[in-house]
Design a protein around this motif. Structure first.
Motif, PDB file in Angstrom:
ATOM      1  N   PRO A  41      55.486  18.374  64.375  1.00  0.00           N
ATOM      2  CA  PRO A  41      55.990  18.280  63.001  1.00  0.00           C
ATOM      3  C   PRO A  41      56.413  16.852  62.620  1.00  0.00           C
ATOM      4  O   PRO A  41      56.284  16.457  61.465  1.00  0.00           O
ATOM      5  N   SER A  42      56.882  16.066  63.585  1.00  0.00           N
ATOM      6  CA  SER A  42      57.322  14.694  63.304  1.00  0.00           C
ATOM      7  C   SER A  42      56.164  13.710  63.215  1.00  0.00           C
ATOM      8  O   SER A  42      56.365  12.549  62.862  1.00  0.00           O
ATOM      9  N   GLU A  66      61.291  19.498  69.551  1.00  0.00           N
ATOM     10  CA  GLU A  66      60.959  19.827  68.161  1.00  0.00           C
ATOM     11  C   GLU A  66      60.682  21.324  67.969  1.00  0.00           C
ATOM     12  O   GLU A  66      60.100  21.736  66.970  1.00  0.00           O
ATOM     13  N   ASP A  69      60.734  23.717  64.663  1.00  0.00           N
ATOM     14  CA  ASP A  69      59.726  23.669  63.604  1.00  0.00           C
ATOM     15  C   ASP A  69      58.337  24.093  64.079  1.00  0.00           C
ATOM     16  O   ASP A  69      57.348  23.853  63.395  1.00  0.00           O
ATOM     17  N   ALA A 120      53.047  26.752  61.120  1.00  0.00           N
ATOM     18  CA  ALA A 120      53.945  25.925  61.949  1.00  0.00           C
ATOM     19  C   ALA A 120      53.318  25.749  63.320  1.00  0.00           C
ATOM     20  O   ALA A 120      53.754  26.299  64.324  1.00  0.00           O
TER      21      ALA A 120
END
Length: 128
Positions: A41-42, A66, A69, A120
């Motif tokens: 996600p980052s 992470e 997410d 996701a």
């Protein structure tokens, strides 16, 4: 005075489909990266991983960080399917992440589809 080339940790700060893979790397977002990658996600991060290294908790530390997410983690294990160790599967499951090991090619294709569906999803892709 001019500085020499500065080597930085590879990081693309966004989510992007993988355009192509092979020859030891990946192309995405009009860029290329030599070596393995984590699609999180980052963003997309360089990953110090190859087919000779173990699929260990330590090698998936950034994924676990992470986890909030991520619902699905696709693990591209290279040219051959490798099972995830029970310790790693349990750590992912405890954080609500479903994990699925497969060849890197299959993981790239599945990641792109799931990303287009705005799921996701994350991917740990060992370069081939």
């Amino acid at each position: 005075m001019a500085k020499g080339i500065e080597i930085r940790a590879a990081h693309f700060p966004g989510r992007a489909p993988i355009d192509t893979y092979g020859n030891g790397g990946f192309r995405f977002a009009d860029m290329s990266h030599r070596g393995s990658i984590l699609c999180l996600p980052s963003g997309i991060h360089g990953w110090d991983m190859d087919m000779s290294k173990p699929l260990s908790l330590e090698n998936f530390r950034r994924v676990l960080e992470e986890a909030g997410d991520i619902e699905v983690l696709l693990v591209g294990t290279g040219t051959e399917l490798r099972r995830l160790p029970d310790e790693l599967k349990q750590a992912l499951k405890a954080r609500g992440i479903s994990s699925d090991p497969m060849s890197t090619g299959a993981a790239v294709r599945t990641f792109n589809i799931m990303l287009s569906e705005q799921r996701a999803v994350a991917a740990a892709l060992i370069a081939v």
